[in-house]
Design a protein around this motif. Sequence first.
Motif, PDB file in Angstrom:
ATOM      1  N   ASN A  79       0.824  -1.215   0.000  1.00  0.00           N
ATOM      2  CA  ASN A  79       0.000   0.000   0.000  1.00  0.00           C
ATOM      3  C   ASN A  79       0.857   1.264   0.000  1.00  0.00           C
ATOM      4  N   THR A  80       1.969   1.218   0.702  1.00  0.00           N
ATOM      5  CA  THR A  80       2.894   2.355   0.711  1.00  0.00           C
ATOM      6  C   THR A  80       3.540   2.512  -0.654  1.00  0.00           C
ATOM      7  N   LEU A  81       3.921   1.398  -1.258  1.00  0.00           N
ATOM      8  CA  LEU A  81       4.524   1.419  -2.597  1.00  0.00           C
ATOM      9  C   LEU A  81       3.564   2.051  -3.605  1.00  0.00           C
ATOM     10  N   ILE A  82       2.320   1.625  -3.598  1.00  0.00           N
ATOM     11  CA  ILE A  82       1.315   2.181  -4.497  1.00  0.00           C
ATOM     12  C   ILE A  82       1.111   3.663  -4.186  1.00  0.00           C
ATOM     13  N   GLY A  83       1.088   4.006  -2.920  1.00  0.00           N
ATOM     14  CA  GLY A  83       0.943   5.411  -2.530  1.00  0.00           C
ATOM     15  C   GLY A  83       2.081   6.272  -3.049  1.00  0.00           C
ATOM     16  N   ILE A  84       3.295   5.763  -2.967  1.00  0.00           N
ATOM     17  CA  ILE A  84       4.454   6.532  -3.437  1.00  0.00           C
ATOM     18  C   ILE A  84       4.452   6.640  -4.963  1.00  0.00           C
ATOM     19  N   ILE A  85       4.257   5.508  -5.647  1.00  0.00           N
ATOM     20  CA  ILE A  85       4.337   5.522  -7.113  1.00  0.00           C
ATOM     21  C   ILE A  85       3.156   6.270  -7.734  1.00  0.00           C
ATOM     22  N   VAL A  86       1.948   5.879  -7.386  1.00  0.00           N
ATOM     23  CA  VAL A  86       0.761   6.492  -8.003  1.00  0.00           C
ATOM     24  C   VAL A  86       0.471   7.856  -7.390  1.00  0.00           C
ATOM     25  N   GLY A  87       0.561   7.953  -6.072  1.00  0.00           N
ATOM     26  CA  GLY A  87       0.223   9.190  -5.382  1.00  0.00           C
ATOM     27  C   GLY A  87       1.317  10.237  -5.448  1.00  0.00           C
ATOM     28  N   PHE A  88       2.410   9.996  -4.722  1.00  0.00           N
ATOM     29  CA  PHE A  88       3.457  11.023  -4.650  1.00  0.00           C
ATOM     30  C   PHE A  88       4.067  11.313  -6.009  1.00  0.00           C
ATOM     31  N   LEU A  89       4.574  10.279  -6.665  1.00  0.00           N
ATOM     32  CA  LEU A  89       5.241  10.510  -7.944  1.00  0.00           C
ATOM     33  C   LEU A  89       4.253  10.888  -9.043  1.00  0.00           C
ATOM     34  N   GLY A  90       3.015  10.403  -8.956  1.00  0.00           N
ATOM     35  CA  GLY A  90       1.990  10.824  -9.901  1.00  0.00           C
ATOM     36  C   GLY A  90       1.640  12.295  -9.734  1.00  0.00           C
TER      37      GLY A  90
END
Length: 122
Positions: A63-74
Amino acid sequence: MKLISIGLFGLLGVFARYYLGILMSRYLPIAFPFGTLFINLSGAFLIGVVWVLGMEKAAIPHNTLIGIIVGFLGGFTTFSAYCLEFVRLIEESKFIYGILYVSLSPALGCLAAYFGMYLARL
């Protein structure tokens, strides 16, 4: 939980992009968009690091990985996703798709921006 992670990290990414862009334009007041260039390159670097740590080494919870890739980096830059997708196509030996993707995205993207501006000015 995944959507909350994406939303929170996305908020951080958007603000990081905004304030980093302001900071860089303040110290590099040149017509060249150094801020955007730096954001795109750092986002591409970070998505590579995060991908390996999360997917290959399982050092980042999903969930953190998805948050970083899709959320932060997106929120920070979609250029990072573009770079990762290209590299993944090459790693998967999908060379034709990779070359098409890396060639068509900027060319058609610039063309789409031009036509969008043209239509909006009519």
